[in-house]
Write an enzyme that holds these catalytic residues in place. Structure first.
Site, mmCIF file in Angstrom:
data_model
loop_
_atom_site.group_PDB
_atom_site.id
_atom_site.type_symbol
_atom_site.label_atom_id
_atom_site.label_comp_id
_atom_site.label_asym_id
_atom_site.label_seq_id
_atom_site.Cartn_x
_atom_site.Cartn_y
_atom_site.Cartn_z
ATOM 1 N N SER A 132 6.483 -5.576 6.035
ATOM 2 C CA SER A 132 6.477 -4.874 5.667
ATOM 3 C C SER A 132 4.557 -4.657 5.143
ATOM 4 C CB SER A 132 6.545 -3.483 3.928
ATOM 5 O OG SER A 132 5.614 -4.842 3.061
ATOM 6 N N LYS A 133 3.587 -3.530 6.004
ATOM 7 C CA LYS A 133 2.943 -3.711 6.051
ATOM 8 C C LYS A 133 1.908 -4.305 4.777
ATOM 9 C CE LYS A 133 -0.255 -1.390 9.408
ATOM 10 N NZ LYS A 133 0.368 -0.323 10.035
ATOM 11 N N ARG A 134 2.056 -4.181 3.388
ATOM 12 C CA ARG A 134 1.771 -4.599 2.595
ATOM 13 C C ARG A 134 1.601 -6.182 2.225
ATOM 14 N NH1 ARG A 134 5.474 -2.391 -1.365
ATOM 15 N NH2 ARG A 134 6.182 -1.613 0.806
ATOM 16 N N GLY B 19 0.979 -8.019 4.603
ATOM 17 C CA GLY B 19 -0.506 -7.786 5.991
ATOM 18 C C GLY B 19 -0.411 -8.846 6.554
#
Ligand code: GLU
Length: 504
Positions: A261-263, A265
């Site tokens: 996920s984007k979280r 990073g």
């Protein structure tokens, strides 16, 4: 399942990709779409696109357009869907509310569902109470025990009600094409809402009604939906419909094995981010397909046709795969290095520039390549791309390589400078410029024979002949074959550079 069975062609395969338009297309979504598409193509079936936009607070038209654009870039074109048409539409759930209402009524009439008058506050309070008492926070079934006449009276009086499915006290079994036999014991889920008081359906209900009415034969989707499947099996059973086959695909993971996920990073998650970074859709899909799909041999760079031939849900892995950006880059490189100039030109044209302005910010490398290739004929442009493709891993790196070839060398490498000041070099460059000017017809071949002829005349060969010319034309001592460079630079370009270099 043996390979023979797995590979046998199936009749009437209908699969769907059913994104919720609440954001950009995720690489996981792209992979799910691709697996469905491959399965449809393999069996001569139909690939349906269904937009699951009943979460009105989070769904946007912009996201829907973005997802459809991304799918188009990936060349995963739907056979049926919004904007395409088909016999089982509409294909946007927000346009199917009357169908859900009618099917909810059908279940209510059969007593498989009932109106529920509990308010959100009541439900929340009871949920908290159950949790505090250590009970599972399921709906307690109270509206299901209401007298039918009383429910009808409350409805007639205008009370707001959702429609809730009456869950039977039994276990459910599923043969999943990826996970094998899965059993869901009794008591796992309480009576669940199928139609909200706002008349919007819940995901499980709309999904089952649509998969049935759209004659979906196989549901290939992310593993996170496995937990929804028992509710869906209950609904199929209540309607008296047979369920499609299911294949729940394992997740794509970050390096720490959490869901990608984007979280976290790490690598980019949005398909559009990879496009803007200069990755080709063919390479992205080839990489994503191998994340979770095993061909049964050790081939890694497969064409679409090879993947279609090899694909079967039975060869999807059941454990998550870690996304490896370096491997994707390698895959992109493999595609670039094997591509013709024509193919690369097509990839460039399919890049972000074709997308609508609101899809995402444009990538500047595409405009930069177009600017650099503008002065050369399309044919030469393709040759030029073939000249440099071996030095790049992404389309975004093309401008750097191209500009080195077509812009006049303002900065000479030291070694190139040395080649120019070698004895006789400047005179030879002037003679070459004159001879090229006198060529009847301009071509790379003509350049080559002129240079050879001059070498013989001047008693120069090998490095002492080629180095000053290369240095004059490119400012470097290494690079693609001289006749190709000359052709791309054009007669005038060559002559100017040769004379300029001779003056230094
Ligand atoms: N709209 C759901 C999602 O995007 C679809 C799930 C399904 O394929 O059933 O996850």
């Amino acid at each position: 399942m043996s390979d023979v069975t797995a590979q046998a062609p199936l009749a009437n395969v209908r699969v769907r990709f059913a994104p919720s338009p609440t954001g950009w297309l995720h690489v996981g979504g792209a992979r799910t779409a691709y697996f469905n598409w491959l399965f449809a193509r393999k069996h001569g079936g139909t690939f349906v696109l269904r937009i699951e936009d009943t979460d009105v607070a989070r769904s946007t038209g912009e996201s829907e357009r973005g997802v459809i654009q991304d799918l188009r870039w990936l060349d995963l074109v739907a056979d049926e869907g919004p904007g395409v048409g088909g016999d089982y539409g509409p294909y946007r759930q927000s346009e199917r509310l009357a169908i859900y209402a009618q099917h909810a009524r059908e279940l209510t009439t059969k007593h498989a569902a009932y109106p529920c008058f509990c308010t959100d506050e009541d439900l929340e309070a009871r949920r908290a109470e159950a949790l505090a008492a250590g009970r599972p926070p399921q709906y307690d079934g109270r509206c299901g025990r209401l007298d039918a006449a009383e429910s009808a009276a409350r409805m007639a009086a205008g009370a707001r009600a959702s429609i809730r499915f009456r869950v039977q006290d039994r276990a459910w079994a599923l043969h999943d094409r990826v996970r094998g036999d899965v059993t869901f014991p009794a008591g796992m889920v309480g009576d669940f809402v199928i139609l909200r008081s706002s008349a919007l359906p819940t995901y499980n209900f709309a999904c089952v009604v649509d998969d049935h009415l759209m004659r979906i034969s196989h549901v290939i989707r992310a593993e996170e939906h496995l937990a929804n499947t028992p509710r869906q099996l209950m609904l199929y059973d209540a309607f008296g419909w047979s369920a499609p086959e299911f294949a729940h695909v394992a997740l794509i993971l970050n390096r720490d094995r959490t869901k990608m996920s984007k979280r976290a990073g790490e690598a980019a998650v949005a398909v559009g981010d990879w496009r803007r970074a200069g990755y080709m859709s063919a390479a992205l899909l080839a990489y994503l397909a191998l994340l979770g799909f095993h061909t049964g041999d050790d081939r890694e760079v497969l064409t679409r046709d090879e993947l279609i031939a090899a694909f079967t849900p039975d060869r999807l892995g059941s454990s998550g795969s870690v996304f490896d950006a370096a491997k994707l880059k390698w895959m992109n490189e493999q595609h670039l290095h094997a591509a013709s100039g024509e193919q690369i030109a097509a990839w460039l044209a399919a890049g972000p520039g074709e997308l609508p302005a609101d899809a995402a910010p444009d990538a500047d490398w595409q405009a930069e390549v177009a600017r650099l290739l503008a002065p050369v004929a399309p044919e030469s442009g393709r040759k030029l791309l073939e000249l440099v493709r071996g030095n790049v891993s992404t389309l975004a790196e093309l401008p750097g390589e191209l500009s080195a070839l077509v812009t006049p060398p303002t900065q000479m490498e030291d070694e190139a400078q040395a080649a120019l000041v070698a004895p006789g070099a400047a005179e030879m460059l002037v003679l070459l410029a004159d001879a090229l000017g006198a060529l009847a017809e301009w071509s790379g071949e003509g350049f080559k024979s002129t240079l050879q002829h001059l070498g013989k005349q001047q008693g120069l060969k090998g490095k002492s002949l080629f180095m000053p010319v290369r240095a004059a034309l490119t400012g470097r001592t290494h690079g693609p074959e001289l006749p190709l460079i000359a052709e791309i630079l054009s007669r005038e370009g060559c002559i100017t550079r040769l004379r300029d270099a001779a003056k230094r």
